[in-house]
Write a protein that holds these residues in place. Sequence first.
Motif, PDB file in Angstrom:
ATOM      1  N   SER A 129       0.813  -1.224   0.000  1.00 41.49           N
ATOM      2  CA  SER A 129       0.000   0.000   0.000  1.00 41.49           C
ATOM      3  C   SER A 129       0.847   1.275   0.000  1.00 41.49           C
ATOM      4  O   SER A 129       0.347   2.345  -0.309  1.00 41.49           O
ATOM      5  CB  SER A 129      -0.942   0.001   1.207  1.00 41.49           C
ATOM      6  OG  SER A 129      -0.194   0.091   2.408  1.00 41.49           O
ATOM      7  N   LYS A 146       3.489   4.021  -4.657  1.00 41.08           N
ATOM      8  CA  LYS A 146       2.661   4.956  -5.410  1.00 41.08           C
ATOM      9  C   LYS A 146       2.482   4.488  -6.850  1.00 41.08           C
ATOM     10  O   LYS A 146       3.375   3.881  -7.424  1.00 41.08           O
ATOM     11  CB  LYS A 146       3.299   6.346  -5.395  1.00 41.08           C
ATOM     12  CG  LYS A 146       3.383   6.943  -4.006  1.00 41.08           C
ATOM     13  CD  LYS A 146       4.069   8.273  -4.026  1.00 41.08           C
ATOM     14  CE  LYS A 146       4.186   8.786  -2.597  1.00 41.08           C
ATOM     15  NZ  LYS A 146       4.942  10.024  -2.521  1.00 41.08           N
ATOM     16  N   ASN A 147       1.319   4.790  -7.421  1.00 38.69           N
ATOM     17  CA  ASN A 147       0.985   4.436  -8.806  1.00 38.69           C
ATOM     18  C   ASN A 147       1.196   2.949  -9.073  1.00 38.69           C
ATOM     19  O   ASN A 147       1.746   2.562 -10.093  1.00 38.69           O
ATOM     20  CB  ASN A 147       1.805   5.273  -9.802  1.00 38.69           C
ATOM     21  CG  ASN A 147       1.545   6.752  -9.641  1.00 38.69           C
ATOM     22  OD1 ASN A 147       0.430   7.156  -9.321  1.00 38.69           O
ATOM     23  ND2 ASN A 147       2.563   7.558  -9.851  1.00 38.69           N
ATOM     24  N   ASN A 148       0.757   2.141  -8.169  1.00 41.06           N
ATOM     25  CA  ASN A 148       0.955   0.696  -8.257  1.00 41.06           C
ATOM     26  C   ASN A 148      -0.285   0.044  -8.855  1.00 41.06           C
ATOM     27  O   ASN A 148      -1.396   0.277  -8.409  1.00 41.06           O
ATOM     28  CB  ASN A 148       1.218   0.142  -6.859  1.00 41.06           C
ATOM     29  CG  ASN A 148       1.473  -1.328  -6.872  1.00 41.06           C
ATOM     30  OD1 ASN A 148       1.809  -1.894  -7.895  1.00 41.06           O
ATOM     31  ND2 ASN A 148       1.301  -1.957  -5.736  1.00 41.06           N
ATOM     32  N   LYS A 149      -0.089  -0.801  -9.860  1.00 43.65           N
ATOM     33  CA  LYS A 149      -1.205  -1.513 -10.482  1.00 43.65           C
ATOM     34  C   LYS A 149      -1.405  -2.896  -9.871  1.00 43.65           C
ATOM     35  O   LYS A 149      -2.368  -3.576 -10.176  1.00 43.65           O
ATOM     36  CB  LYS A 149      -0.974  -1.638 -11.985  1.00 43.65           C
ATOM     37  CG  LYS A 149      -0.999  -0.303 -12.681  1.00 43.65           C
ATOM     38  CD  LYS A 149      -0.834  -0.471 -14.170  1.00 43.65           C
ATOM     39  CE  LYS A 149      -0.852   0.893 -14.834  1.00 43.65           C
ATOM     40  NZ  LYS A 149      -0.705   0.790 -16.289  1.00 43.65           N
ATOM     41  N   LYS A 204      -2.497  -5.391  -7.108  1.00 48.56           N
ATOM     42  CA  LYS A 204      -3.502  -5.324  -6.042  1.00 48.56           C
ATOM     43  C   LYS A 204      -3.174  -6.190  -4.832  1.00 48.56           C
ATOM     44  O   LYS A 204      -3.568  -5.882  -3.723  1.00 48.56           O
ATOM     45  CB  LYS A 204      -4.873  -5.730  -6.598  1.00 48.56           C
ATOM     46  CG  LYS A 204      -5.322  -4.912  -7.778  1.00 48.56           C
ATOM     47  CD  LYS A 204      -5.575  -3.484  -7.389  1.00 48.56           C
ATOM     48  CE  LYS A 204      -6.084  -2.710  -8.579  1.00 48.56           C
ATOM     49  NZ  LYS A 204      -5.666  -1.341  -8.591  1.00 48.56           N
TER      50      LYS A 204
END
Length: 130
Positions: free
Chosen positions: A83, A86-89, A91
Motif C-alpha cells: 500500500s 505509489k501508482n501501483n497496479k 492489487k
Amino acid sequence: MRIINKLLVFCLLVGSVAVCSAQQNTKKITLEDLWVYGTFRQAGVYGIRSMNDGEHYTTIEGNKIVKSSYKTGKAVETIFDLSKIKNNKIKAIEDYTFSPDESKILITTSPKAYLPSLFYCRVLCVQPQD
C-alpha cells in the motif's frame, strides 16, 4: 571364568525376555495406517520463508511481507508494504522471493494460467523498506 559365563547367560536371558514382552504389546502397522489414516505422516509448516540470519522468517500478511522472530513468533518489522507504493497496479501479493543477499524482493501477483505448466503474472522488484 565360570562366574562371567553364568552372568553373561543370565543377562542374555533377561534381555531376550524383555524384548519378547515388549514385542507382544506393539500394534501391527497396516496399509490403512500408512495411506488412509496418515498415522505416521509428518506435520508441516507452510507459508514461511527462513531468512539468512537463521533467527527470523517472513510471511505474507494481507499486502505486507512481515519479518518475525523464531524465538518469540512475534512480528519484528514490516519488510514491505504494498500500500505504500505509489501508482501501483498490483492489487495483492501472491508470492515473493528474496535475492541471495536479501537486498531485493521479487514479488509476483495474479498468475493467469494458459496451459497446465505455463502462466504469466505481474512482477515487481523492490528493495525492502527500512
